[in-house]
Scaffold this motif. Structure first.
Motif, PDB file in Angstrom:
ATOM      1  N   UNK A  59       0.840  -1.206   0.000  1.00  0.00           N
ATOM      2  CA  UNK A  59       0.000   0.000   0.000  1.00  0.00           C
ATOM      3  C   UNK A  59       0.877   1.260   0.000  1.00  0.00           C
ATOM      4  N   UNK A  60       0.391   2.283  -0.677  1.00  0.00           N
ATOM      5  CA  UNK A  60       1.110   3.565  -0.761  1.00  0.00           C
ATOM      6  C   UNK A  60       0.217   4.623  -0.124  1.00  0.00           C
ATOM      7  N   UNK A  90     -11.356  13.146   0.378  1.00  0.00           N
ATOM      8  CA  UNK A  90     -12.319  12.066   0.127  1.00  0.00           C
ATOM      9  C   UNK A  90     -12.312  11.694  -1.353  1.00  0.00           C
ATOM     10  N   UNK A  91     -12.340  12.709  -2.231  1.00  0.00           N
ATOM     11  CA  UNK A  91     -12.348  12.439  -3.682  1.00  0.00           C
ATOM     12  C   UNK A  91     -11.121  11.628  -4.103  1.00  0.00           C
ATOM     13  N   UNK A  92      -9.963  12.024  -3.592  1.00  0.00           N
ATOM     14  CA  UNK A  92      -8.724  11.328  -3.946  1.00  0.00           C
ATOM     15  C   UNK A  92      -8.771   9.869  -3.520  1.00  0.00           C
ATOM     16  N   UNK A  93      -9.242   9.635  -2.291  1.00  0.00           N
ATOM     17  CA  UNK A  93      -9.293   8.255  -1.809  1.00  0.00           C
ATOM     18  C   UNK A  93     -10.310   7.422  -2.578  1.00  0.00           C
ATOM     19  N   UNK A  94     -11.467   8.020  -2.870  1.00  0.00           N
ATOM     20  CA  UNK A  94     -12.505   7.272  -3.591  1.00  0.00           C
ATOM     21  C   UNK A  94     -11.973   6.851  -4.966  1.00  0.00           C
ATOM     22  N   UNK A  95     -11.140   7.676  -5.583  1.00  0.00           N
ATOM     23  CA  UNK A  95     -10.602   7.350  -6.905  1.00  0.00           C
ATOM     24  C   UNK A  95      -9.453   6.340  -6.841  1.00  0.00           C
ATOM     25  N   UNK A  96      -8.563   6.498  -5.894  1.00  0.00           N
ATOM     26  CA  UNK A  96      -7.289   5.761  -5.918  1.00  0.00           C
ATOM     27  C   UNK A  96      -7.231   4.514  -5.048  1.00  0.00           C
ATOM     28  N   UNK A  97      -8.149   4.355  -4.076  1.00  0.00           N
ATOM     29  CA  UNK A  97      -8.010   3.252  -3.113  1.00  0.00           C
ATOM     30  C   UNK A  97      -7.988   1.878  -3.775  1.00  0.00           C
ATOM     31  N   UNK A  98      -8.755   1.715  -4.848  1.00  0.00           N
ATOM     32  CA  UNK A  98      -8.820   0.379  -5.446  1.00  0.00           C
ATOM     33  C   UNK A  98      -7.502  -0.034  -6.093  1.00  0.00           C
ATOM     34  N   UNK A  99      -6.581   0.924  -6.204  1.00  0.00           N
ATOM     35  CA  UNK A  99      -5.247   0.603  -6.716  1.00  0.00           C
ATOM     36  C   UNK A  99      -4.210   0.562  -5.574  1.00  0.00           C
ATOM     37  N   UNK A 294       2.212   4.213  -9.420  1.00  0.00           N
ATOM     38  CA  UNK A 294       2.907   3.302  -8.506  1.00  0.00           C
ATOM     39  C   UNK A 294       4.365   3.124  -8.919  1.00  0.00           C
ATOM     40  N   UNK A 295       4.612   3.039 -10.230  1.00  0.00           N
ATOM     41  CA  UNK A 295       5.993   2.829 -10.676  1.00  0.00           C
ATOM     42  C   UNK A 295       6.835   4.098 -10.489  1.00  0.00           C
ATOM     43  N   UNK A 296       6.200   5.264 -10.547  1.00  0.00           N
ATOM     44  CA  UNK A 296       6.938   6.500 -10.239  1.00  0.00           C
ATOM     45  C   UNK A 296       7.286   6.541  -8.753  1.00  0.00           C
ATOM     46  N   UNK A 297       6.332   6.087  -7.903  1.00  0.00           N
ATOM     47  CA  UNK A 297       6.621   6.002  -6.463  1.00  0.00           C
ATOM     48  C   UNK A 297       7.817   5.080  -6.216  1.00  0.00           C
ATOM     49  N   UNK A 298       7.892   3.998  -6.971  1.00  0.00           N
ATOM     50  CA  UNK A 298       8.991   3.037  -6.789  1.00  0.00           C
ATOM     51  C   UNK A 298      10.359   3.635  -7.070  1.00  0.00           C
ATOM     52  N   UNK A 398      -3.586  -4.853  -2.589  1.00  0.00           N
ATOM     53  CA  UNK A 398      -2.318  -5.094  -1.897  1.00  0.00           C
ATOM     54  C   UNK A 398      -2.510  -5.899  -0.623  1.00  0.00           C
ATOM     55  N   UNK A 399      -3.533  -5.574   0.146  1.00  0.00           N
ATOM     56  CA  UNK A 399      -3.634  -6.095   1.513  1.00  0.00           C
ATOM     57  C   UNK A 399      -4.973  -6.776   1.725  1.00  0.00           C
TER      58      UNK A 399
END
Ligand SMILES: [Zn+2]
Length: 477
Positions: A59-60, A90-99, A294-298, A398-399
């Motif tokens: 998870x990121x 809230x908007x950010x989490x609703x969009x990105x959580x599934x990844x 995710x790959x940029x975070x890596x 991820x989890x």
């Protein structure tokens, strides 16, 4: 002798119209992105569009800090910015959580724009990228940038209504009028290395064997966002060839490869969060876009602004009631950020303060004391009831198998052991009453007051430490 307290509270409903304070001319939602113009280093990005690649991912969690730039005249033109900052979390989490990508609210602060004697406006309104860059460097040197967070600067008074972002970066700016809507999600997505889906030179083909295939290095460098030459036209400050009633595209355009294929543009392409069909954007992100983030975070670029999943189980504001020596428990209310599906489930441990995130030794049941939807708009009710642990539906690939129920708060100083509800049958405080005794479960029911019919009541709560709390409540229609 046991202490007895008497509180008078009146519950009533008021309709408060939404009041918007903003200048005219803030409806143009254009976005300015300042790209680093670098090509991807070989081997950094897979250009994958396959959800399977997220199996067993880590998870990121990004920290996000908000700053509201105040007008030098001292007026509060955007009184809802704290609320709107939470809305954008809230908007950010609703969009990105599934990844498997999360955003942690790290607060909102007002900051005063400095006087800028050489500027035509005299203060920061961010109408140019150079003024945006000057503002960021001013904020950085004056302590208004959190180096451990993504930083969102909410400005006002500009002649346009959109946002500015560097890509990649940890800073962006959005017009205060749009802070709570999807423009913030769009600008932060730029920070996270996502470009606009529009491109002048990306070809339509998605066949890697086709000689004109360039989706991995043209435009947004994401393969599952369809090529398009853009929906927004600055000549009219509007979108063309888009039906505003359903956001479908009806234009015909051909790409500039020698086979001049027509763009095939579907609804899903029009509503993408990184599309430029402003006004049609929805909470829509492709798998390829999420994998690119995710790959940029890596690469380590965002290491300083990341936190851990445990932070999502900590309040962003408010404190826990710990001991009866602190006074009334009702003065203590830990608040949790919106954008998650929460269930606060009944738990048991000796935990006057919530147990540590990593301590899973407490017991819990499926009995839910409070349920909060990720779409909840009344943020004042997103709190952690006593005698419960926090379950967050993390939605993550991820989890999937981890325990998402954490942090049992079981403070017996706080929790009434029983009590009663007294209804004054005549609607006045006299002896004509109906008393209903409540056991532990009943008196701790979060909907205790909500479930009462209109009328005048006394609610009595008996605490473990001997305290008796009495509230007189008038419940209106
Ligand atoms: Zn943009």
């Amino acid at each position: 002798m046991k202490p007895t307290k008497l509180f008078f509270r009146l519950l009533f409903c008021t309709f408060i119209g939404n009041v918007f304070f903003m200048n005219a001319q803030q409806t143009n939602p254009e976005c300015v992105v300042i790209e680093n113009n670098q090509t991807d280093p070989v081997g950094t990005f897979s250009y994958s569009t396959d959800m399977e690649t997220l199996n067993n991912c880590d998870p990121i969690v990004f920290n996000v800090k908000f700053w509201g730039i105040k007008h030098p005249d001292g007026n509060v033109y955007f009184p809802n910015r704290y609320h709107d900052a939470l809305q954008s979390i809230a908007n950010l989490n609703i969009l990105y959580n599934k990844f498997g990508i999360y955003f942690k609210f790290r607060g909102y602060d007002d900051i005063q724009s400095p006087a800028l004697p050489n500027d035509p406006d005299g203060y920061f309104v961010l109408q140019t990228t150079s003024q945006y860059s000057a503002m960021v460097s001013w904020a950085t040197t004056n302590g208004y940038k959190d180096v451990n967070s993504l930083n969102v600067y909410a400005f006002g008074w500009a002649p346009w209504g959109g946002g500015i972002a560097n890509m990649p970066s940890t800073t962006c700016a959005v017009n205060s009028a749009g802070l709570g809507n999807l423009i913030t999600t769009h600008e932060i997505s730029h920070n996270l290395y996502l470009g606009h889906t529009r491109s002048a030179n990306e070809h339509t083909t998605r066949d890697p064997l086709n000689q004109y295939f360039n989706a991995t290095f043209a435009g947004d460098q994401v393969v599952d966002t369809a090529a398009n030459i853009g929906f927004y036209h600055s000549s009219c400050s509007c979108t063309l060839y888009i039906d505003p009633t359903d956001c479908t595209y009806f234009g015909t355009e051909t790409d500039n490869s020698p086979d001049h294929k027509e763009y095939e543009i579907y609804h899903i392409d029009v509503i993408n969060i990184m599309g430029d069909a402003y006004g049609c954007s929805e909470q829509s992100l492709t798998t390829g876009q999420a994998i690119r983030v995710r790959e940029k975070v890596d690469t380590g670029f965002y290491d300083a602004v990341l936190t851990d999943i445990a932070s999502l189980y900590e309040p962003y504001d408010g404190e826990y009631f710990y001991s009866s020596s602190q006074g009334s428990p009702s003065n203590y209310k830990p608040l949790f950020q919106p954008g998650f599906d929460y269930r606060f489930v009944e738990c048991n441990c000796d935990c006057p303060l919530p147990s540590d995130y990593y301590d899973t030794s407490f017991s819990y049941t499926n009995n839910t004391l409070l349920t909060i939807s990720k779409y909840e708009t009344d943020y004042s009710i997103i709190t952690h009831p006593n005698h419960s642990a926090i379950h967050i539906d993390l939605l993550s690939p991820c989890i999937a198998s981890g325990q998402n129920t954490r942090r049992c708060y079981d403070n017996y100083n706080r929790r009434p052991k029983d009590g009663s509800i007294t209804l004054f049958n005549d609607g006045v405080l006299n002896g004509n009453v109906t008393v209903t005794q409540k056991d532990s479960l009943g008196i701790n029911q979060p909907t205790l007051i909500e479930d009462l019919n209109p009328g005048l009541y006394k609610v009595e709560k008996n605490y473990e430490d001997g305290e008796i709390e009495q509230d007189i409540i008038f419940k209106g229609n």
